[in-house]
Design a protein around this motif. Structure first.
Motif, PDB file in Angstrom:
ATOM      1  N   MET A 117       2.567  -6.397   6.943  1.00  0.00           N
ATOM      2  CA  MET A 117       2.525  -7.676   6.273  1.00  0.00           C
ATOM      3  C   MET A 117       3.807  -8.449   6.566  1.00  0.00           C
ATOM      4  O   MET A 117       4.875  -7.878   6.677  1.00  0.00           O
ATOM      5  N   LYS A 118       3.656  -9.747   6.628  1.00  0.00           N
ATOM      6  CA  LYS A 118       4.790 -10.646   6.848  1.00  0.00           C
ATOM      7  C   LYS A 118       4.960 -11.526   5.613  1.00  0.00           C
ATOM      8  O   LYS A 118       3.975 -12.018   5.066  1.00  0.00           O
ATOM      9  N   PHE A 119       6.207 -11.717   5.185  1.00  0.00           N
ATOM     10  CA  PHE A 119       6.491 -12.534   4.011  1.00  0.00           C
ATOM     11  C   PHE A 119       7.633 -13.503   4.293  1.00  0.00           C
ATOM     12  O   PHE A 119       8.576 -13.177   5.003  1.00  0.00           O
ATOM     13  N   TRP A 120       7.530 -14.672   3.658  1.00  0.00           N
ATOM     14  CA  TRP A 120       8.604 -15.661   3.670  1.00  0.00           C
ATOM     15  C   TRP A 120       8.941 -15.967   2.216  1.00  0.00           C
ATOM     16  O   TRP A 120       8.142 -16.542   1.487  1.00  0.00           O
ATOM     17  N   PHE A 121      10.098 -15.521   1.776  1.00  0.00           N
ATOM     18  CA  PHE A 121      10.581 -15.794   0.425  1.00  0.00           C
ATOM     19  C   PHE A 121      11.366 -17.098   0.511  1.00  0.00           C
ATOM     20  O   PHE A 121      12.492 -17.126   0.993  1.00  0.00           O
ATOM     21  N   ARG A 122      10.748 -18.182   0.043  1.00  0.00           N
ATOM     22  CA  ARG A 122      11.271 -19.528   0.240  1.00  0.00           C
ATOM     23  C   ARG A 122      11.874 -20.101  -1.033  1.00  0.00           C
ATOM     24  O   ARG A 122      11.329 -19.959  -2.113  1.00  0.00           O
ATOM     25  N   GLY A 123      13.034 -20.743  -0.872  1.00  0.00           N
ATOM     26  CA  GLY A 123      13.585 -21.565  -1.933  1.00  0.00           C
ATOM     27  C   GLY A 123      14.458 -20.877  -2.953  1.00  0.00           C
ATOM     28  O   GLY A 123      15.063 -21.536  -3.786  1.00  0.00           O
ATOM     29  N   GLY A 124      14.535 -19.567  -2.914  1.00  0.00           N
ATOM     30  CA  GLY A 124      15.382 -18.872  -3.881  1.00  0.00           C
ATOM     31  C   GLY A 124      16.784 -18.698  -3.341  1.00  0.00           C
ATOM     32  O   GLY A 124      17.116 -19.176  -2.260  1.00  0.00           O
ATOM     33  N   LYS A 125      17.604 -18.060  -4.101  1.00  0.00           N
ATOM     34  CA  LYS A 125      18.936 -17.683  -3.646  1.00  0.00           C
ATOM     35  C   LYS A 125      18.869 -16.203  -3.288  1.00  0.00           C
ATOM     36  O   LYS A 125      18.647 -15.351  -4.147  1.00  0.00           O
ATOM     37  N   VAL A 126      19.048 -15.916  -1.996  1.00  0.00           N
ATOM     38  CA  VAL A 126      18.889 -14.566  -1.470  1.00  0.00           C
ATOM     39  C   VAL A 126      20.267 -13.967  -1.199  1.00  0.00           C
ATOM     40  O   VAL A 126      21.059 -14.549  -0.459  1.00  0.00           O
ATOM     41  N   LEU A 127      20.546 -12.805  -1.791  1.00  0.00           N
ATOM     42  CA  LEU A 127      21.810 -12.122  -1.553  1.00  0.00           C
ATOM     43  C   LEU A 127      21.677 -11.268  -0.298  1.00  0.00           C
ATOM     44  O   LEU A 127      20.838 -10.370  -0.231  1.00  0.00           O
ATOM     45  N   THR A 128      22.487 -11.566   0.706  1.00  0.00           N
ATOM     46  CA  THR A 128      22.494 -10.802   1.960  1.00  0.00           C
ATOM     47  C   THR A 128      23.905 -10.268   2.197  1.00  0.00           C
ATOM     48  O   THR A 128      24.857 -10.697   1.532  1.00  0.00           O
ATOM     49  N   PRO A 129      24.077  -9.348   3.139  1.00  0.00           N
ATOM     50  CA  PRO A 129      25.434  -8.873   3.448  1.00  0.00           C
ATOM     51  C   PRO A 129      26.382 -10.012   3.850  1.00  0.00           C
ATOM     52  O   PRO A 129      27.591  -9.921   3.661  1.00  0.00           O
ATOM     53  N   GLY A 130      25.819 -11.101   4.384  1.00  0.00           N
ATOM     54  CA  GLY A 130      26.641 -12.235   4.795  1.00  0.00           C
ATOM     55  C   GLY A 130      26.867 -13.262   3.703  1.00  0.00           C
ATOM     56  O   GLY A 130      27.505 -14.292   3.926  1.00  0.00           O
ATOM     57  N   GLY A 131      26.334 -13.051   2.530  1.00  0.00           N
ATOM     58  CA  GLY A 131      26.467 -14.008   1.432  1.00  0.00           C
ATOM     59  C   GLY A 131      25.108 -14.506   0.977  1.00  0.00           C
ATOM     60  O   GLY A 131      24.088 -13.865   1.206  1.00  0.00           O
ATOM     61  N   TRP A 132      25.095 -15.657   0.337  1.00  0.00           N
ATOM     62  CA  TRP A 132      23.867 -16.211  -0.216  1.00  0.00           C
ATOM     63  C   TRP A 132      23.140 -17.054   0.826  1.00  0.00           C
ATOM     64  O   TRP A 132      23.745 -17.847   1.520  1.00  0.00           O
ATOM     65  N   GLU A 133      21.843 -16.864   0.952  1.00  0.00           N
ATOM     66  CA  GLU A 133      20.985 -17.621   1.862  1.00  0.00           C
ATOM     67  C   GLU A 133      19.892 -18.275   1.027  1.00  0.00           C
ATOM     68  O   GLU A 133      19.671 -17.913  -0.130  1.00  0.00           O
ATOM     69  N   ASP A 134      19.166 -19.207   1.646  1.00  0.00           N
ATOM     70  CA  ASP A 134      18.083 -19.891   0.928  1.00  0.00           C
ATOM     71  C   ASP A 134      16.719 -19.271   1.174  1.00  0.00           C
ATOM     72  O   ASP A 134      15.817 -19.403   0.355  1.00  0.00           O
TER      73      ASP A 134
END
Length: 134
Positions: free
Chosen positions: A1-18
């Motif tokens: 399955m493929k997912f796109w989590f759009r519009g939230g604040k995503v915590l990644t190793p590089g910081g926050w992404e959209d």
């Protein structure tokens, strides 16, 4: 399955992404054509939490009911905990015998009775490895 989590604040190793894309349970670089879009507006998207000591949950005490492991796993998942280490305080051997699978943290029964804290002295044993498997 493929997912796109759009519009939230995503915590990644590089910081926050959209946005975040995932395929077959793994985070991948996006965009990802054909991904199911999940609206995360005003939400935080975080990695699953790991709890290293779970003695129970709510009214469930694993020392009294080690077979309730699955019930606790389902409840913790609803709270964002994706992995946990079930833990038993020092107990009678009959309790340890009920553990059927998985990895458990056993807080005894081989403790110094003078420094056993909240553990019942009735089940504390001298530290003899072979005696545990009797």
């Amino acid at each position: 399955m493929k997912f796109w989590f759009r519009g939230g604040k995503v915590l990644t190793p590089g910081g926050w992404e959209d946005d975040l894309w995932a395929e077959n349970g793994r985070i991948v670089k996006g965009p990802l054509p054909g991904a199911k879009e999940i609206d995360c507006t005003n939400l935080l998207v975080l990695p699953g939490l790991i709890d290293l000591q779970v003695n129970g949950l709510g009214s469930i005490d694993l020392t009294q009911t080690p077979h309730a492991y699955s019930t606790i796993a389902k409840e913790l998942l609803q709270k964002g905990v994706t992995h946990f280490l079930p833990t038993l305080v020092s107990s009678p051997k009959s309790v340890y015998a009920q553990i059927k699978s998985g990895k458990w943290h056993l807080e005894g029964p081989f403790l110094n009775p003078d420094y056993c804290g909240a553990h019942s002295k009735k089940v504390i044993e001298e530290s003899k490895f072979d005696s545990f498997w009797e």
